[in-house]
Write an enzyme that holds these catalytic residues in place. Structure first.
Site, PDB file in Angstrom:
ATOM      1  N   ARG A   1       0.824  -1.219   0.000  1.00 31.50           N
ATOM      2  CA  ARG A   1       0.000   0.000   0.000  1.00 31.50           C
ATOM      3  C   ARG A   1       0.848   1.256   0.000  1.00 31.50           C
ATOM      4  O   ARG A   1       0.396   2.309  -0.480  1.00 31.50           O
ATOM      5  CB  ARG A   1      -0.988  -0.022   1.180  1.00 31.50           C
ATOM      6  CG  ARG A   1      -2.111  -1.029   1.001  1.00 31.50           C
ATOM      7  CD  ARG A   1      -3.072  -1.010   2.185  1.00 31.50           C
ATOM      8  NE  ARG A   1      -2.448  -1.380   3.424  1.00 31.50           N
ATOM      9  CZ  ARG A   1      -2.255  -2.642   3.839  1.00 31.50           C
ATOM     10  NH1 ARG A   1      -2.669  -3.653   3.082  1.00 31.50           N
ATOM     11  NH2 ARG A   1      -1.667  -2.896   4.989  1.00 31.50           N
TER      12      ARG A   1
ATOM     13  N   GLU B   1       5.804  -9.833  15.989  1.00 33.17           N
ATOM     14  CA  GLU B   1       5.384 -10.502  17.218  1.00 33.17           C
ATOM     15  C   GLU B   1       5.629 -12.017  17.105  1.00 33.17           C
ATOM     16  O   GLU B   1       6.143 -12.646  18.019  1.00 33.17           O
ATOM     17  CB  GLU B   1       3.903 -10.205  17.477  1.00 33.17           C
ATOM     18  CG  GLU B   1       3.473 -10.570  18.882  1.00 33.17           C
ATOM     19  CD  GLU B   1       2.018 -10.213  19.129  1.00 33.17           C
ATOM     20  OE1 GLU B   1       1.406  -9.534  18.275  1.00 33.17           O
ATOM     21  OE2 GLU B   1       1.502 -10.627  20.184  1.00 33.17           O
TER      22      GLU B   1
HETATM   23  P1  AMP Z   1       4.686  -1.791  11.652  1.00 37.71           P
HETATM   24  O1  AMP Z   1       5.938  -2.383  11.072  1.00 37.71           O
HETATM   25  O2  AMP Z   1       4.208  -2.519  12.866  1.00 37.71           O
HETATM   26  O3  AMP Z   1       4.809  -0.286  11.869  1.00 37.71           O
HETATM   27  O4  AMP Z   1       3.534  -2.021  10.591  1.00 37.71           O
HETATM   28  C1  AMP Z   1       3.429  -1.203   9.505  1.00 37.71           C
HETATM   29  C2  AMP Z   1       3.024  -1.975   8.284  1.00 37.71           C
HETATM   30  O5  AMP Z   1       2.032  -2.953   8.552  1.00 37.71           O
HETATM   31  C3  AMP Z   1       2.454  -1.017   7.270  1.00 37.71           C
HETATM   32  O6  AMP Z   1       3.093  -1.289   6.038  1.00 37.71           O
HETATM   33  C4  AMP Z   1       0.972  -1.313   7.234  1.00 37.71           C
HETATM   34  O7  AMP Z   1       0.569  -1.519   5.901  1.00 37.71           O
HETATM   35  C5  AMP Z   1       0.769  -2.573   8.039  1.00 37.71           C
HETATM   36  N1  AMP Z   1      -0.122  -2.424   9.207  1.00 37.71           N
HETATM   37  C6  AMP Z   1       0.219  -2.595  10.502  1.00 37.71           C
HETATM   38  N2  AMP Z   1      -0.824  -2.466  11.321  1.00 37.71           N
HETATM   39  C7  AMP Z   1      -1.880  -2.177  10.528  1.00 37.71           C
HETATM   40  C8  AMP Z   1      -3.265  -1.912  10.778  1.00 37.71           C
HETATM   41  N3  AMP Z   1      -3.787  -1.941  12.023  1.00 37.71           N
HETATM   42  N4  AMP Z   1      -4.059  -1.636   9.728  1.00 37.71           N
HETATM   43  C9  AMP Z   1      -3.554  -1.625   8.479  1.00 37.71           C
HETATM   44  N5  AMP Z   1      -2.274  -1.871   8.178  1.00 37.71           N
HETATM   45  C10 AMP Z   1      -1.430  -2.146   9.184  1.00 37.71           C
END
Ligand code: AMP
Length: 180
Positions: free
Chosen positions: A68, A105
């Site tokens: 995305r 996780e």
């Molecule tokens: P993080 O590495 O935990 O910051 O996760 C970020 C990535 O995971 C991004 O590329 C988002 O597309 C996806 N992502 C994580 N949590 C969500 C969520 N609650 N809703 C949508 N996309 C998420």
């Protein structure tokens, strides 16, 4: 007519409980992308931020994180007048890559970028849809630096502040259009 961009974006980001796994509330940006006023407003606001006070330096390249992130980063690159660079999941990029892994996780993820994507000293803006724990953005920034780029900062459409992604991005310039 002034646009309440924050309100518009919030109205176009939909919570989907228990997706993709039980207990996760997925933030679906499809309605935002499907509304050209909201999407254009988001892209314009990201561009304006990096052209605004305190951000006078040039942006040479905009990185989009699969998948995305690509959708948001590409029009940002176009409007900033910068080149677009994809950061992708393993096995998608055909040429020699740098890669980095980061912990989730359960398990870990790997991201790759073409080794030839950057000229040393390129100033690079990273763009994604969501900042959650920050692991993905931190990994993308590591890749940019491995490949010789200089990270200008990160823009996301939305930030889940309760996951404290900024803690994984110390000393980084982080910009979120909408925070939850
Ligand atoms: P993080 O590495 O935990 O910051 O996760 C970020 C990535 O995971 C991004 O590329 C988002 O597309 C996806 N992502 C994580 N949590 C969500 C969520 N609650 N809703 C949508 N996309 C998420």
């Amino acid at each position: 007519m002034s646009l309440d961009l924050d309100g518009l974006l919030r109205s176009r980001i939909v919570d989907v409980p228990d997706f993709p796994t039980p207990g996760v509330v997925f933030k679906d940006i499809s309605p935002l992308l499907a509304d050209h006023v909201a999407f254009a407003g988001a892209v314009d606001a990201i561009v304006a931020h990096w052209r605004g006070p305190g951000h006078s330096g040039r942006v040479d390249k905009v990185v989009g994180i699969e998948a995305r992130g690509f959708i948001v980063a590409a029009p940002v690159a176009y409007h900033v007048g910068a080149d677009f660079v994809p950061v992708r999941k393993p096995g998608k990029l055909p040429l020699a890559t740098h890669e980095t892994s980061y912990d989730l996780e359960y398990g870990s993820n790997v991201l790759q970028v073409h080794q030839e994507a950057f000229t040393p000293g390129d100033r690079v803006l990273v763009v994604d849809d969501v900042l959650a724990t920050g692991g993905t953005a931190a990994a993308a920034m590591r890749l940019v630096e491995q490949a010789g780029g200089v990270v200008v900062g990160l823009s996301v459409l939305l930030e889940l502040t309760f996951l404290d992604g900024r803690a994984a991005l110390p000393a980084r310039d982080v910009h979120a259009l909408v925070t939850y």
